[in-house]
Design a protein around this motif. Structure first.
Motif, short mmCIF file in Angstrom:
data_model
loop_
_atom_site.label_atom_id
_atom_site.label_comp_id
_atom_site.label_asym_id
_atom_site.label_seq_id
_atom_site.Cartn_x
_atom_site.Cartn_y
_atom_site.Cartn_z
N PHE A 496 9.92 11.68 12.86
CA PHE A 496 9.62 10.27 12.57
C PHE A 496 9.06 10.14 11.15
CE2 PHE A 496 6.44 6.91 12.23
CZ PHE A 496 7.18 5.80 12.56
N TYR A 497 8.09 11.01 10.82
CA TYR A 497 7.45 10.91 9.50
C TYR A 497 8.40 11.30 8.38
CZ TYR A 497 3.34 10.50 12.43
OH TYR A 497 2.43 10.08 13.37
N LEU A 498 9.27 12.27 8.64
CA LEU A 498 10.28 12.64 7.65
C LEU A 498 11.20 11.47 7.36
CD1 LEU A 498 11.87 14.62 5.86
CD2 LEU A 498 13.02 15.45 7.94
N GLU A 499 11.63 10.77 8.39
CA GLU A 499 12.49 9.60 8.20
C GLU A 499 11.79 8.54 7.36
OE1 GLU A 499 15.61 8.95 8.92
OE2 GLU A 499 15.96 10.94 9.80
N LYS A 500 10.52 8.29 7.61
CA LYS A 500 9.77 7.29 6.84
C LYS A 500 9.60 7.73 5.39
CE LYS A 500 10.07 5.01 10.24
NZ LYS A 500 11.10 3.95 10.20
N TYR A 501 9.38 9.04 5.19
CA TYR A 501 9.30 9.57 3.83
C TYR A 501 10.61 9.29 3.08
CZ TYR A 501 9.77 13.20 0.22
OH TYR A 501 10.00 13.87 -0.95
N MET A 502 11.74 9.58 3.71
CA MET A 502 13.03 9.40 3.04
C MET A 502 13.36 7.92 2.81
SD MET A 502 15.49 12.45 4.53
CE MET A 502 15.39 11.96 6.25
N GLU A 503 12.82 7.04 3.62
CA GLU A 503 13.06 5.61 3.46
C GLU A 503 12.19 4.99 2.38
OE1 GLU A 503 12.44 3.64 7.17
OE2 GLU A 503 13.97 4.81 8.23
N THR A 504 11.07 5.62 2.06
CA THR A 504 10.06 4.96 1.22
C THR A 504 10.54 4.71 -0.19
OG1 THR A 504 8.23 5.89 2.51
CG2 THR A 504 7.73 5.16 0.27
N TYR A 505 10.99 5.76 -0.91
CA TYR A 505 11.25 5.57 -2.32
C TYR A 505 12.38 4.59 -2.62
CZ TYR A 505 11.96 6.15 -7.24
OH TYR A 505 12.10 5.88 -8.57
N PRO A 506 13.50 4.60 -1.89
CA PRO A 506 14.53 3.60 -2.18
C PRO A 506 14.01 2.16 -2.11
CG PRO A 506 15.44 5.30 -0.78
CD PRO A 506 13.96 5.56 -0.86
N ARG A 507 13.00 1.92 -1.29
CA ARG A 507 12.46 0.56 -1.16
C ARG A 507 11.60 0.15 -2.35
NH1 ARG A 507 10.73 -0.36 5.18
NH2 ARG A 507 12.67 0.42 6.13
N VAL A 508 11.05 1.13 -3.08
CA VAL A 508 10.16 0.79 -4.20
C VAL A 508 10.72 1.28 -5.54
CG1 VAL A 508 8.14 0.83 -2.69
CG2 VAL A 508 8.79 2.91 -3.93
N GLN A 509 11.96 1.73 -5.56
CA GLN A 509 12.53 2.30 -6.78
C GLN A 509 12.51 1.30 -7.93
OE1 GLN A 509 16.59 3.73 -6.42
NE2 GLN A 509 16.21 5.31 -7.94
N ASP A 510 12.91 0.08 -7.68
CA ASP A 510 12.92 -0.92 -8.75
C ASP A 510 11.52 -1.18 -9.28
OD1 ASP A 510 15.65 -1.14 -8.52
OD2 ASP A 510 15.60 -2.96 -7.30
N LEU A 511 10.54 -1.23 -8.39
CA LEU A 511 9.16 -1.43 -8.81
C LEU A 511 8.68 -0.27 -9.67
CD1 LEU A 511 7.53 -2.76 -5.50
CD2 LEU A 511 8.07 -4.08 -7.55
N SER A 512 9.05 0.94 -9.28
CA SER A 512 8.67 2.12 -10.05
C SER A 512 9.26 2.06 -11.46
CB SER A 512 9.13 3.39 -9.34
OG SER A 512 8.78 4.54 -10.07
N HIS A 513 10.53 1.68 -11.55
CA HIS A 513 11.17 1.59 -12.86
C HIS A 513 10.53 0.50 -13.72
CE1 HIS A 513 15.22 3.68 -11.70
NE2 HIS A 513 14.17 4.36 -11.34
N ASP A 514 10.21 -0.63 -13.10
CA ASP A 514 9.57 -1.72 -13.85
C ASP A 514 8.24 -1.26 -14.45
OD1 ASP A 514 11.64 -3.41 -13.22
OD2 ASP A 514 10.57 -4.45 -11.61
N MET A 515 7.46 -0.53 -13.67
CA MET A 515 6.16 -0.08 -14.15
C MET A 515 6.31 0.94 -15.28
SD MET A 515 2.95 -0.52 -13.90
CE MET A 515 2.80 -1.40 -12.32
N VAL A 516 7.24 1.88 -15.12
CA VAL A 516 7.45 2.88 -16.17
C VAL A 516 7.90 2.20 -17.46
CG1 VAL A 516 8.88 4.83 -16.87
CG2 VAL A 516 7.89 4.77 -14.57
N ASP A 517 8.82 1.25 -17.35
CA ASP A 517 9.31 0.54 -18.53
C ASP A 517 8.19 -0.26 -19.19
OD1 ASP A 517 11.83 1.56 -18.11
OD2 ASP A 517 12.57 -0.23 -17.07
N HIS A 518 7.33 -0.84 -18.36
CA HIS A 518 6.22 -1.64 -18.91
C HIS A 518 5.24 -0.77 -19.69
CE1 HIS A 518 3.16 -4.77 -19.18
NE2 HIS A 518 2.28 -3.89 -18.71
N LEU A 519 5.01 0.44 -19.20
CA LEU A 519 4.04 1.33 -19.84
C LEU A 519 4.63 2.12 -20.99
CD1 LEU A 519 2.25 2.68 -16.63
CD2 LEU A 519 1.39 0.97 -18.24
N ALA A 520 5.94 2.07 -21.14
CA ALA A 520 6.59 2.87 -22.20
C ALA A 520 6.18 2.39 -23.59
CB ALA A 520 8.10 2.78 -22.03
#
Length: 520
Positions: A496-520
């Protein structure tokens, strides 16, 4: 002096890592006799760039080799073979006299981002190595650095008689021979014997179609005899001229060999600050979420699959250094290992860390996303979350990431029957058990923890004619010491926890990219 239980002849293995040059002596049964290491420095002239001096490398090799020979008292005549490994895609420009024209561009250097982006704009079989064509190319790899050099340092590029990976630099320094090891060629330079060799059109599209004039023509399988140790290097190193030198390879794959992962089914887990995860397939395969399979990359007739975690042990170190300073200081005063204390404190945390799930992408993701803009994510924090929860969840995150890579392998048709591990993480029995429990795959530990330099000595043994093949060397020089079986009930809980781990990053990928671009 040499321990009396060990008899010659002996093998000399050379390991050029990111931080130091190590020399080691092993006997033909794979027993370690002695090690010596000499550090060197990395310079960072601009953000994203990393360089080292090949002259520093050579001086470190001399110091390490002379020290290990002196410390053991082994006479030079008893060294029957030499081989080596080095970091890969550490690119060295050399003139016709074998002199370096500039500092080496290190594997971690990502200055060639613009050039690597061009790989996404051509439909070519070379891209199969990048997740079956689904994953972006990385600026770390050879053709992109070559194109960068041609465009930004044209005088250096024009003067370069050879533009080689670090193992090839060492081949030349030791023997005077120019060769290219099949591992560097296949794994990082897009060479594919099944497709006829070099992807010339791909290189032309990248912008360095003429670089083949600068690449050694002889492409050798690992462990192939190259020649004898040249007189000048022999004098520098305190060894005999003519000592057989065998074709070496990049460091992680020397580690795979040193773990005995030389046939399909097993997977090597080389741990440290990061995880390198590699295995052999009997048939060609490509697929989303991993690199390869590389034709003949380690063993002729087999295909090497590669995945990895950019950050693994480094995330635990981050937690220890920044959030456990008092514990670490107290442990060091008492001569104790702070990680062992943290292991014991976290032992009572349940599977899934009470819902705290961490993605270990603190420095990006190597596979399955190949996303340099990925960053760490934590979900499930509550007022009941303790430091022990964090430590336990970080350990789990690395195991989840490993399972995610194995899933990518499996989805493409390569099933892992056993993980063979080496490196820092193997010092924690709890963490190794967690790897087995999360993945559902047994973990095997071997007698020699320093698998990388053992692998180089195994290549030396093959090149000197002591063994007919790498597989035969593995049968005589690698010994398993422990097998950690997954616990079926715990493995079931973890799914169950492995499935949630694998689901997490695709859901926040755009947010992660936005933050990295903002701090660049």
């Amino acid at each position: 002096m040499v321990p009396p239980t060990y008899d010659g002849p002996f093998l000399l293995g050379i390991d050029f890592g990111t931080e130091s040059c190590r020399a080691a002596i092993f006997d033909l049964a794979g027993h370690p006799i002695a090690f010596a290491a000499t550090p060197y420095v990395t310079s960072h002239p601009r953000p994203g760039r990393a360089e080292q001096s090949p002259q520093d490398w050579w001086e470190a090799l001399i110091a390490s080799t002379r020290r290990v020979m002196t410390d053991t008292g082994i006479p030079a005549r008893e060294i029957s073979g030499i081989s080596y490994d080095a970091t890969t895609m550490t690119v060295v420009a050399m003139d016709q006299n074998g002199h370096e024209l500039r500092p080496a561009i290190m594997w971690m250097d990502v200055r060639a981002t613009e050039q690597s982006a061009r790989a996404e704009t051509i439909d070519h079989w070379a891209r199969l190595y990048n997740g079956g064509g689904t994953m972006p190319a990385t600026a770390e790899w050879y053709p992109f650095k070559a194109a960068w050099l041609k465009e930004n340092e044209p005088d250096i590029y024009r003067q370069a008689y050879r533009l080689v990976d670090a193992p090839e630099w060492l081949t030349y320094k030791l023997t005077g021979e120019w060769t290219l090891n099949i591992n560097s060629a296949a794994l990082r330079m897009y060479y594919n014997r099944d497709k006829g060799g070099w992807p010339v059109e791909f290189y032309e599209h990248i912008g360095c179609g003429d670089v083949f004039e600068k690449i050694p023509e002889r492409i050798l399988d690992l462990g192939t005899p190259v020649g004898g140790l040249a007189a000048g290097p022999a004098q520098d190193l305190g060894l005999l001229p003519g000592t057989p030198v065998a074709q070496g390879c990049p460091d992680a794959w020397a580690g795979q060999i040193g773990l005995g992962v030389v046939d399909p089914g097993k997977t090597a887990i080389i741990t440290g600050s990061s995880h390198v995860i590699t295995g052999q397939s009997a048939t060609p395969l490509h697929g989303r979420g991993f690199f390869g399979g590389y034709t003949d990359g380690v063993i002729p007739g087999q295909y090497t699959c590669e995945g990895g975690l950019v950050s693994s042990g480094s995330v635990l170190k981050w937690f220890k250094d920044h959030f456990c300073r008092d514990l670490t200081a107290a442990a060091e005063r008492l001569g104790l290992n702070p990680y062992k204390i943290l292991d014991e404190r976290a032992a009572q945390i349940p599977v899934g860390s009470d819902g705290l799930i961490i993605n270990e992408y603190f420095q990006g993701n190597r596979t399955p996303y190949t996303d340099s803009k990925a960053r760490g994510v934590m979900t499930g924090l509550t007022l009941g979350t303790t430091p022990e929860h964090f430590y336990h969840a970080i350990m789990e995150s690395v195991c989840y990431g490993t399972a995610h890579v194995l899933k990518a392998f499996s989805d493409a048709g390569f099933t892992t029957t056993e993980m063979v591990a080496c490196g820092g993480a193997t010092k924690s029995r709890d963490w190794m058990q967690m790897h087995a429990d999360v993945t559902g795959v047994p973990v095997t530990l071997t007698e020699v923890g320093d698998a990388v330099v053992l692998g180089s000595c195994m290549l030396a043994a093959v090149g000197a004619g002591h063994y007919a093949s790498i597989q035969e060397a593995a049968a005589h020089m690698v010994r398993e010491t422990e097998r950690i079986e997954p616990r079926a009930d715990v493995h079931g809980e973890y799914q169950f926890y492995l499935e949630k781990y694998m689901e997490t990053y695709p859901r926040v990928q755009d947010l992660s990219h936005d933050m990295v671009d903002h701090l660049a």
